[in-house]
Design a protein around this motif. Structure first.
Motif, PDB file in Angstrom:
ATOM      1  N   ILE A  25       0.878  -1.167   0.000  1.00 51.36           N
ATOM      2  CA  ILE A  25       0.000   0.000   0.000  1.00 51.36           C
ATOM      3  C   ILE A  25       0.918   1.221   0.000  1.00 51.36           C
ATOM      4  O   ILE A  25       1.755   1.378   0.890  1.00 51.36           O
ATOM      5  CB  ILE A  25      -0.919   0.038   1.242  1.00 51.36           C
ATOM      6  N   VAL A  26       0.764   2.075  -1.021  1.00 55.29           N
ATOM      7  CA  VAL A  26       1.657   3.222  -1.211  1.00 55.29           C
ATOM      8  C   VAL A  26       0.818   4.488  -1.408  1.00 55.29           C
ATOM      9  O   VAL A  26      -0.176   4.455  -2.138  1.00 55.29           O
ATOM     10  CB  VAL A  26       2.551   3.009  -2.456  1.00 55.29           C
ATOM     11  N   GLN A  27       1.224   5.577  -0.761  1.00 56.34           N
ATOM     12  CA  GLN A  27       0.593   6.883  -0.982  1.00 56.34           C
ATOM     13  C   GLN A  27       1.383   7.606  -2.067  1.00 56.34           C
ATOM     14  O   GLN A  27       2.576   7.867  -1.902  1.00 56.34           O
ATOM     15  CB  GLN A  27       0.624   7.727   0.296  1.00 56.34           C
ATOM     16  N   ALA A  28       0.743   7.900  -3.197  1.00 58.55           N
ATOM     17  CA  ALA A  28       1.415   8.613  -4.299  1.00 58.55           C
ATOM     18  C   ALA A  28       0.359   9.178  -5.231  1.00 58.55           C
ATOM     19  O   ALA A  28      -0.722   8.602  -5.385  1.00 58.55           O
ATOM     20  CB  ALA A  28       2.325   7.659  -5.069  1.00 58.55           C
ATOM     21  N   ASP A  29       0.684  10.296  -5.876  1.00 60.05           N
ATOM     22  CA  ASP A  29      -0.240  10.820  -6.876  1.00 60.05           C
ATOM     23  C   ASP A  29      -0.135   9.963  -8.142  1.00 60.05           C
ATOM     24  O   ASP A  29       0.743   9.108  -8.258  1.00 60.05           O
ATOM     25  CB  ASP A  29       0.006  12.302  -7.166  1.00 60.05           C
ATOM     26  N   GLY A  30      -1.009  10.191  -9.098  1.00 57.58           N
ATOM     27  CA  GLY A  30      -1.075   9.349 -10.294  1.00 57.58           C
ATOM     28  C   GLY A  30       0.210   9.288 -11.095  1.00 57.58           C
ATOM     29  O   GLY A  30       0.640   8.217 -11.518  1.00 57.58           O
ATOM     30  N   VAL A  31       0.853  10.425 -11.294  1.00 61.49           N
ATOM     31  CA  VAL A  31       2.079  10.482 -12.089  1.00 61.49           C
ATOM     32  C   VAL A  31       3.206   9.753 -11.381  1.00 61.49           C
ATOM     33  O   VAL A  31       3.935   8.953 -11.979  1.00 61.49           O
ATOM     34  CB  VAL A  31       2.470  11.961 -12.375  1.00 61.49           C
ATOM     35  N   ALA A  32       3.363  10.004 -10.081  1.00 61.31           N
ATOM     36  CA  ALA A  32       4.427   9.360  -9.313  1.00 61.31           C
ATOM     37  C   ALA A  32       4.209   7.847  -9.246  1.00 61.31           C
ATOM     38  O   ALA A  32       5.156   7.067  -9.366  1.00 61.31           O
ATOM     39  CB  ALA A  32       4.487   9.947  -7.910  1.00 61.31           C
ATOM     40  N   TYR A  33       2.956   7.432  -9.074  1.00 61.87           N
ATOM     41  CA  TYR A  33       2.664   6.011  -9.010  1.00 61.87           C
ATOM     42  C   TYR A  33       2.985   5.344 -10.351  1.00 61.87           C
ATOM     43  O   TYR A  33       3.520   4.235 -10.384  1.00 61.87           O
ATOM     44  CB  TYR A  33       1.197   5.780  -8.633  1.00 61.87           C
ATOM     45  N   GLU A  34       2.683   6.010 -11.422  1.00 64.10           N
ATOM     46  CA  GLU A  34       2.999   5.478 -12.754  1.00 64.10           C
ATOM     47  C   GLU A  34       4.511   5.307 -12.913  1.00 64.10           C
ATOM     48  O   GLU A  34       4.974   4.306 -13.476  1.00 64.10           O
ATOM     49  CB  GLU A  34       2.457   6.416 -13.835  1.00 64.10           C
ATOM     50  N   GLN A  35       5.296   6.248 -12.403  1.00 64.95           N
ATOM     51  CA  GLN A  35       6.754   6.140 -12.440  1.00 64.95           C
ATOM     52  C   GLN A  35       7.226   4.910 -11.666  1.00 64.95           C
ATOM     53  O   GLN A  35       8.098   4.176 -12.120  1.00 64.95           O
ATOM     54  CB  GLN A  35       7.414   7.382 -11.831  1.00 64.95           C
ATOM     55  N   ILE A  36       6.639   4.704 -10.484  1.00 67.07           N
ATOM     56  CA  ILE A  36       7.013   3.547  -9.667  1.00 67.07           C
ATOM     57  C   ILE A  36       6.759   2.259 -10.433  1.00 67.07           C
ATOM     58  O   ILE A  36       7.621   1.383 -10.512  1.00 67.07           O
ATOM     59  CB  ILE A  36       6.230   3.534  -8.330  1.00 67.07           C
ATOM     60  N   THR A  37       5.584   2.128 -11.024  1.00 67.04           N
ATOM     61  CA  THR A  37       5.257   0.885 -11.729  1.00 67.04           C
ATOM     62  C   THR A  37       6.139   0.682 -12.960  1.00 67.04           C
ATOM     63  O   THR A  37       6.548  -0.437 -13.246  1.00 67.04           O
ATOM     64  CB  THR A  37       3.763   0.833 -12.126  1.00 67.04           C
ATOM     65  N   LYS A  38       6.456   1.765 -13.665  1.00 71.00           N
ATOM     66  CA  LYS A  38       7.343   1.635 -14.831  1.00 71.00           C
ATOM     67  C   LYS A  38       8.728   1.165 -14.402  1.00 71.00           C
ATOM     68  O   LYS A  38       9.348   0.331 -15.070  1.00 71.00           O
ATOM     69  CB  LYS A  38       7.441   2.962 -15.589  1.00 71.00           C
ATOM     70  N   GLN A  39       9.231   1.704 -13.303  1.00 71.95           N
ATOM     71  CA  GLN A  39      10.541   1.288 -12.803  1.00 71.95           C
ATOM     72  C   GLN A  39      10.512  -0.160 -12.327  1.00 71.95           C
ATOM     73  O   GLN A  39      11.460  -0.920 -12.546  1.00 71.95           O
ATOM     74  CB  GLN A  39      10.994   2.202 -11.658  1.00 71.95           C
ATOM     75  N   LEU A  40       9.427  -0.566 -11.685  1.00 74.36           N
ATOM     76  CA  LEU A  40       9.312  -1.950 -11.222  1.00 74.36           C
ATOM     77  C   LEU A  40       9.298  -2.924 -12.407  1.00 74.36           C
ATOM     78  O   LEU A  40       9.871  -4.012 -12.325  1.00 74.36           O
ATOM     79  CB  LEU A  40       8.054  -2.139 -10.370  1.00 74.36           C
ATOM     80  N   HIS A  41       8.641  -2.534 -13.493  1.00 78.40           N
ATOM     81  CA  HIS A  41       8.602  -3.390 -14.686  1.00 78.40           C
ATOM     82  C   HIS A  41       9.996  -3.641 -15.248  1.00 78.40           C
ATOM     83  O   HIS A  41      10.235  -4.662 -15.885  1.00 78.40           O
ATOM     84  CB  HIS A  41       7.717  -2.771 -15.780  1.00 78.40           C
ATOM     85  N   LYS A  42      10.921  -2.715 -14.997  1.00 82.82           N
ATOM     86  CA  LYS A  42      12.284  -2.870 -15.507  1.00 82.82           C
ATOM     87  C   LYS A  42      13.103  -3.888 -14.717  1.00 82.82           C
ATOM     88  O   LYS A  42      14.125  -4.368 -15.208  1.00 82.82           O
ATOM     89  CB  LYS A  42      13.009  -1.522 -15.496  1.00 82.82           C
ATOM     90  N   LEU A  43      12.662  -4.209 -13.500  1.00 85.73           N
ATOM     91  CA  LEU A  43      13.390  -5.200 -12.705  1.00 85.73           C
ATOM     92  C   LEU A  43      13.187  -6.590 -13.313  1.00 85.73           C
ATOM     93  O   LEU A  43      12.050  -6.988 -13.602  1.00 85.73           O
ATOM     94  CB  LEU A  43      12.915  -5.196 -11.249  1.00 85.73           C
ATOM     95  N   ILE A  44      14.248  -7.313 -13.499  1.00 86.49           N
ATOM     96  CA  ILE A  44      14.197  -8.630 -14.141  1.00 86.49           C
ATOM     97  C   ILE A  44      13.315  -9.615 -13.376  1.00 86.49           C
ATOM     98  O   ILE A  44      12.598 -10.403 -13.972  1.00 86.49           O
ATOM     99  CB  ILE A  44      15.625  -9.203 -14.303  1.00 86.49           C
ATOM    100  N   ASP A  45      13.362  -9.551 -12.053  1.00 87.56           N
ATOM    101  CA  ASP A  45      12.645 -10.528 -11.229  1.00 87.56           C
ATOM    102  C   ASP A  45      11.152 -10.232 -11.086  1.00 87.56           C
ATOM    103  O   ASP A  45      10.429 -11.026 -10.496  1.00 87.56           O
ATOM    104  CB  ASP A  45      13.278 -10.582  -9.839  1.00 87.56           C
ATOM    105  N   VAL A  46      10.682  -9.111 -11.600  1.00 87.21           N
ATOM    106  CA  VAL A  46       9.267  -8.750 -11.515  1.00 87.21           C
ATOM    107  C   VAL A  46       8.574  -9.220 -12.787  1.00 87.21           C
ATOM    108  O   VAL A  46       8.943  -8.831 -13.887  1.00 87.21           O
ATOM    109  CB  VAL A  46       9.080  -7.229 -11.322  1.00 87.21           C
ATOM    110  N   HIS A  47       7.545 -10.063 -12.625  1.00 84.69           N
ATOM    111  CA  HIS A  47       6.857 -10.635 -13.788  1.00 84.69           C
ATOM    112  C   HIS A  47       5.560  -9.908 -14.142  1.00 84.69           C
ATOM    113  O   HIS A  47       5.225  -9.788 -15.313  1.00 84.69           O
ATOM    114  CB  HIS A  47       6.569 -12.116 -13.555  1.00 84.69           C
ATOM    115  N   LYS A  48       4.837  -9.437 -13.127  1.00 83.89           N
ATOM    116  CA  LYS A  48       3.556  -8.784 -13.405  1.00 83.89           C
ATOM    117  C   LYS A  48       3.234  -7.824 -12.271  1.00 83.89           C
ATOM    118  O   LYS A  48       3.443  -8.132 -11.105  1.00 83.89           O
ATOM    119  CB  LYS A  48       2.448  -9.836 -13.517  1.00 83.89           C
ATOM    120  N   ILE A  49       2.701  -6.660 -12.640  1.00 82.90           N
ATOM    121  CA  ILE A  49       2.275  -5.675 -11.654  1.00 82.90           C
ATOM    122  C   ILE A  49       0.808  -5.370 -11.915  1.00 82.90           C
ATOM    123  O   ILE A  49       0.407  -5.114 -13.050  1.00 82.90           O
ATOM    124  CB  ILE A  49       3.105  -4.386 -11.751  1.00 82.90           C
ATOM    125  N   THR A  50       0.020  -5.387 -10.841  1.00 84.25           N
ATOM    126  CA  THR A  50      -1.399  -5.090 -10.959  1.00 84.25           C
ATOM    127  C   THR A  50      -1.751  -3.992  -9.963  1.00 84.25           C
ATOM    128  O   THR A  50      -1.366  -4.070  -8.801  1.00 84.25           O
ATOM    129  CB  THR A  50      -2.247  -6.349 -10.640  1.00 84.25           C
TER     130      THR A  50
END
Length: 160
Positions: free
Chosen positions: A49-74
């Motif tokens: 559970i993370v507190q972030a505005d829409g733009v910042a949250y989108e940045q977090i998810t994009k960065q997480l997608h770049k991690l090799i060990d991360v397969h899916k983010i929902t």
């Protein structure tokens, strides 16, 4: 805005550290964190559970997608997901007041998991509002200790 992030990651050492480090390095606090293996033992699900505005949250998810060990983010924030948490309450319970505490636990479908000379330990699961209500009622008797898990969440079944 509060976001419920669910990430399917490889179940191996260091992955959780990389995921949480990425979020905290960007200056966001993780309010709740829960991790466990999935139906596939080689994978784990991270619920944060993370507190972030829409733009910042989108940045977090994009960065997480770049991690090799991360397969899916929902993002389960707007899906009306099923969210649950587990809490253990150790409540002061003198013998003459135990029946009242047990009755409160029964109303909330909680379980007595330990009985001591002057306390009861109660296990309860549910959403944040249910656990807050239970905590509020137990405060009148004296709460000695509270332990809560992080939230877990799952999307609801799609409507047919």
């Amino acid at each position: 805005m509060r976001h419920v992030l669910s990430a399917l990651v490889e179940n191996k050492p260091g992955v959780l550290s990389r995921v949480t480090g990425l979020i905290s390095r960007r200056g966001f606090n993780i309010e709740s964190l829960s991790v466990g293996t999935t139906e596939d033992p080689s994978m784990s699900r991270v619920t944060a559970i993370v507190q972030a505005d829409g733009v910042a949250y989108e940045q977090i998810t994009k960065q997480l997608h770049k991690l090799i060990d991360v397969h899916k983010i929902t993002d389960l924030t707007d899906e009306g997901a099923i969210e649950r948490e587990l809490a253990l309450f150790k409540v002061a319970a003198e013998p003459e007041r135990r029946s009242e505490i047990i009755e409160i636990a029964n109303i909330f479908r909680a379980k007595i998991v330990d009985v001591g000379r002057s306390s009861l330990t109660i296990e309860a699961t549910g959403d944040e509002a249910k656990l807050a209500g239970l905590e509020d009622l137990f405060r009148a008797y004296g709460i000695r200790e509270i332990v809560r898990t992080g939230k877990i969440a799952m999307s609801r079944n799609a409507k047919d």
